[in-house]
Design an enzyme around this catalytic site. Structure first.
Site, short mmCIF file in Angstrom:
data_model
loop_
_atom_site.label_atom_id
_atom_site.label_comp_id
_atom_site.label_asym_id
_atom_site.label_seq_id
_atom_site.Cartn_x
_atom_site.Cartn_y
_atom_site.Cartn_z
N HIS A 12 0.85 -1.19 0.00
CA HIS A 12 0.00 0.00 0.00
C HIS A 12 0.89 1.24 0.00
O HIS A 12 1.90 1.29 0.69
CB HIS A 12 -0.89 -0.01 1.25
CG HIS A 12 -1.71 1.23 1.41
ND1 HIS A 12 -1.45 2.17 2.39
CD2 HIS A 12 -2.79 1.69 0.73
CE1 HIS A 12 -2.35 3.15 2.30
NE2 HIS A 12 -3.16 2.88 1.30
N ASN A 13 0.50 2.26 -0.77
CA ASN A 13 1.31 3.49 -0.86
C ASN A 13 2.79 3.16 -0.99
O ASN A 13 3.63 3.65 -0.23
CB ASN A 13 1.06 4.38 0.37
CG ASN A 13 -0.31 5.05 0.33
OD1 ASN A 13 -1.02 4.97 -0.67
ND2 ASN A 13 -0.68 5.70 1.41
N GLU A 53 1.45 0.07 -5.64
CA GLU A 53 0.49 1.16 -5.84
C GLU A 53 1.19 2.39 -6.42
O GLU A 53 2.26 2.78 -5.95
CB GLU A 53 -0.17 1.52 -4.51
CG GLU A 53 -1.26 2.56 -4.67
CD GLU A 53 -1.95 2.90 -3.36
OE1 GLU A 53 -2.63 3.94 -3.34
OE2 GLU A 53 -1.81 2.16 -2.38
N ASP A 89 0.14 6.26 -7.13
CA ASP A 89 -0.86 7.32 -6.91
C ASP A 89 -0.48 8.48 -7.84
O ASP A 89 0.43 9.25 -7.54
CB ASP A 89 -0.78 7.73 -5.43
CG ASP A 89 -2.07 8.35 -4.94
OD1 ASP A 89 -2.88 8.75 -5.78
OD2 ASP A 89 -2.25 8.44 -3.72
N HIS A 119 1.31 11.17 -2.30
CA HIS A 119 0.06 10.93 -1.59
C HIS A 119 -0.77 12.20 -1.69
O HIS A 119 -0.49 13.19 -1.02
CB HIS A 119 0.35 10.56 -0.13
CG HIS A 119 -0.80 9.88 0.56
ND1 HIS A 119 -1.60 8.97 -0.07
CD2 HIS A 119 -1.28 9.99 1.82
CE1 HIS A 119 -2.52 8.53 0.77
NE2 HIS A 119 -2.35 9.14 1.92
N GLU A 147 -3.80 4.59 -9.20
CA GLU A 147 -4.81 5.55 -8.72
C GLU A 147 -4.64 6.78 -9.59
O GLU A 147 -3.71 7.56 -9.40
CB GLU A 147 -4.58 5.86 -7.24
CG GLU A 147 -5.29 4.90 -6.32
CD GLU A 147 -5.53 5.52 -4.96
OE1 GLU A 147 -5.92 6.71 -4.91
OE2 GLU A 147 -5.33 4.83 -3.97
#
EC number: 3.1.4.11
Length: 756
Positions: A311-312, A341, A343, A356, A390
């Site tokens: 995650h992240n 991930e 983003d 983020h 994302e």
């Protein structure tokens, strides 16, 4: 006492020009930024284990100017880190190199005065790392003890007086009273010169490393004989070690590999030394050697596997102000992570960036991340990597993303369905060496037919970046404009094949899902737990044919983690954790994924792959999963437990905690007594028993702590082993650091038995 010369001789490196150059040392330019380059002297110490680095900082202790080669993850030649890529483009690549550490400390970026000097450092360090990794446990122990002897020999006379002996014991993490230390000293001081030298030091070494518990296990196996015959060894392997392949062939193979005495080997016998070597080896490990390779069926649909997921991934620290880095992607991939991930947001100069969103974390270029992923995607595992996009970019920058994906990833990017795979998810085997994209998509499995420049279409916006469940979090982030719809360009949409992001619409009817097999929903941890509580079996059945991604709650701005076990129990495959945050959750996570050769894919048990399963971890009933087993674990002793506090006078007070992670009723823990002032060879001899009803979902975690009566205990090391990878009999548990790296010689000696 020259451990460095012993190391070089052992590996035939005593005349190696690269290592001779490192032992001599050289001036190198240390690079920190575009305006910070400083000349510093670097030198390999005589122990061949540590590097000394010159420092101009005032009041810096001598110890802080050393770093251990055991802490090095890899050595990279050229502009292969963010630092050198940004700040040393004016220097030829053949003079640049970087030392990347295992933990999360900063990478050391260096410039050598010539290409030859750079080659000496890169090749020399790689040789030491390679040969250190190939040393057996006995050689590692000997090398470590000799380096401790060197440190204790203050006047460098190759002798050890009583004060130096006391210092040596402290280096080894043993606190003894003066009377006992004096007794050992006198027993070894045959020359009565008040100092130990040569054979006397060797005698002292043998006394120190003698292990009575190994002697007892050997006597149990050999009876009154001095050596183990093939027949006796076979009996031991069958009755104690529960080896399925126990027989003369295995016994002879172990004698051939681990018996140091050529005489005993010729007589097909194993001495006590060979017995210890076997127990310290991969064959004597508590984790099954057979599970160190890919042994599971890799031809089932992706939804039938747990997938190591981050995650992240871009973050090195917290979610609000921490740094983003391509190095974070490399670290995750090197740990076997298969789902990353990205983003993505609009960046300056028409270059998409990753960070983020609506926070103050630093930003990195999308194209730089893709290059890092391309270079490291398949170093730890050949099986597919999923990039979870994302997408918050404008139409123009989405087109830039699409161009970068094609140009940088090239043929390893999966951009169309595999031949004949249009009714179910393909298998890891079919997708070997491929990178898949997960994200929003226009239409179904096949491309929507759009061309570059064709009209973009509205899709619902990604929700995870905006998920700020806690008021305290909302107050710390920048204002986020309300935006429910995102326009998506076909060029990017058409690259999404088997992982189309959709909102979860519920289970359409018992045992079925309203989703197509190529559609994939993401759930916050809290929503996933709610679904498991309210519709546990429905969730399990959904996850038979569809992929589910779970991510940490929005309030975890410190990058803390949740337990992955409950999600796995519900059949969820892509359970994303913050890889940058060490702790029990990551220990269990990495423990699970060391199974199946550490390839990042672990086959779910049959009852989590059956479309008609009635399994529900929150409401257990009888079924094929119900296989009660009893685990007995005797914690016998510990070996070379590392100091927690680097303060020279600190000695650890270790205790061991054994935990079971699994379905709710199986979860539990037991702990040993505390052994005071002994991290070198503590003895517990304590036995614990656990009843486990669903062993296919259980993991066993061995943790060692340094007891502190006035504050929280300090973590020393741990090892987490899936139940089905746990070996029986006398075994060593090899401990890992908090970051998941191997402690060179730290082990627990245990006896394990599992009964129906």
């Amino acid at each position: 006492m020259d451990s460095g010369r012993d190391f070089l001789t052992l590996h035939g490196l005593q005349d190696d020009p690269d290592l001779q150059a490192l032992l001599k040392g050289s001036q190198l330019l240390k690079v920190k930024s575009s305006s910070w380059r400083r000349e510093r002297f670097y030198k390999l110490q005589e122990d061949c284990k540590t590097i000394w680095q010159e420092s101009r900082k005032v009041m810096r202790s001598p110890e802080s100017q050393l770093f251990s080669i055991e802490d090095i993850q890899e050595v990279r030649m050229g502009h292969r880190t963010e630092g050198l890529e940004k700040f040393a483009r004016d220097i030829p690549e053949d003079r640049c190199f970087s030392i990347v550490f295992k933990d999360q400390r900063n990478t050391l970026d260096l410039i050598a005065p010539s290409p030859a000097d750079a080659q000496h450092w890169v090749q020399g360090l790689r040789k030491i790392i390679h040969h250190s990794g190939s040393m057996d446990q006995r050689q590692k122990l000997q090398h470590w003890i000799h380096s401790c002897l060197r440190k204790a020999d203050k006047n460098k006379d190759n002798k050890m007086n009583f004060k130096e002996l006391k210092d040596f014991l402290k280096e080894l993490n043993i606190q003894v009273d003066d009377g006992y230390a004096r007794k050992i000293f006198r027993e070894c001081d045959h020359s009565q010169t008040d100092s130990l030298e040569d054979e006397e030091i060797e005698t002292f070494y043998k006394m120190l490393t003698q292990r009575a518990e190994i002697d007892r296990a050997f006597e149990e196996a050999a009876g009154s004989a001095e050596t183990l015959s093939v027949e006796r060894l076979v009996t031991f392997l069958q009755h104690q070690q529960r080896e399925e392949e126990a027989g003369p062939a295995l016994a002879l193979s172990l004698i051939e590999r681990y018996e140091p005495s050529e005489t005993a080997k010729a007589q097909r016998q194993m001495t006590k030394d060979g017995f210890l070597m076997y127990l310290l080896s991969a064959d004597g490990n508590a984790f099954s050697l057979a599970h160190r390779r890919v042994y599971q069926d890799m031809d089932q649909p992706l939804s039938h596997y747990l997938v190591s997921s981050s995650h992240n991934t871009y973050l090195l620290e917290d979610q609000l102000t921490g740094p983003s880095s391509t190095e974070a992607y490399i670290r995750a991939l090197c740990k076997g992570c298969r789902c990353l991930e990205l983003d993505c947001w609009d960046g300056p100069n028409q270059e998409p960036i990753i960070y983020h969103g609506y926070t103050f974390t630093s930003k990195i270029l999308f194209c730089d991340v893709l290059r890092a992923i391309r270079d490291y995607a398949f170093k730890a595992s050949p099986y597919p990597v999923i990039l979870s996009l994302e997408n918050h970019c404008s139409l123009e920058q989405q087109r830039v993303m699409a161009r970068h994906l094609r140009a940088i990833l090239g043929p390893i990017l999966l951009d169309q369905p595999l031949d004949g795979v249009t009714t179910s998810l393909p298998s890891p085997e079919q997708l070997k060496g491929k990178i898949l994209l997960k994200g929003k998509k226009l239409g179904g499995l096949l491309p929507a037919g759009g061309e570059n420049g064709s009209e973009a279409t509205d899709v619902s916006d990604e929700v995870e970046a905006a998920e700020m469940e806690d008021e305290a979090v909302r107050s710390q982030v920048q204002h986020k404009p309300k935006e429910d719809k995102l326009k998506l360009v076909p060029e990017l949409s058409d690259m999404i094949i088997y992982c189309k992001s959709v909102h979860f619409g519920g289970f359409s009817s018992p045992g079925t899902s309203g989703q197509a097999f190529y559609e994939m929903a993401s759930f916050s941890e809290s929503r996933a737990l709610r679904l498991l509580q309210e519709s546990g079996n429905g969730f399990v059945r959904h996850n038979v044919s569809c992929l589910s991604r779970i991510y940490p709650a929005g309030w975890r701005t410190d990058s803390s983690n949740y337990s992955p076990v409950e999600m796995w129990n519900g059949g969820c495959q892509i359970v994303a954790l913050n890889f940058q945050t060490p702790g029990p959750e990551m220990d269990v996570y990495l423990g699970c994924f060391q199974d199946n050769g550490g390839c990042g894919y672990v086959l779910k048990p049959a009852f989590l792959r059956d479309p008609n399963t009635t399994f529900n971890s929150r409401a257990l009933t009888q079924g094929p999963w119900w296989r009660p087993e009893r685990l007995r674990v005797r914690i016998i002793s510990g070996q070379q437990l590392p100091k927690v506090n680097k303060n020279k006078n600190s000695i650890v007070d270790p205790k061991v905690i054994v935990e079971i992670h699994g379905v709710g009723r199986d979860t539990g823990s037991r702990q040993t007594a505390v052994i005071t002032n002994n991290g070198f060879n503590p003895r517990w001899d304590m036995e614990f028993e656990f009843e486990v009803t669903v062993p296919d979902l259980a993991l066993v975690r061995f943790m060692v702590e340094d007891y502190d009566s006035s504050s929280k205990n300090d973590f020393i090391g741990q090892s987490t082993i899936p139940w089905n990878s746990l070996k029986q009999g006398y075994r060593h548990v090899h401990l890992l650091s908090k970051n998941g790296d191997q402690h060179p010689s730290a082990t627990l000696f245990v006896k394990i038995s599992i009964q129906d």
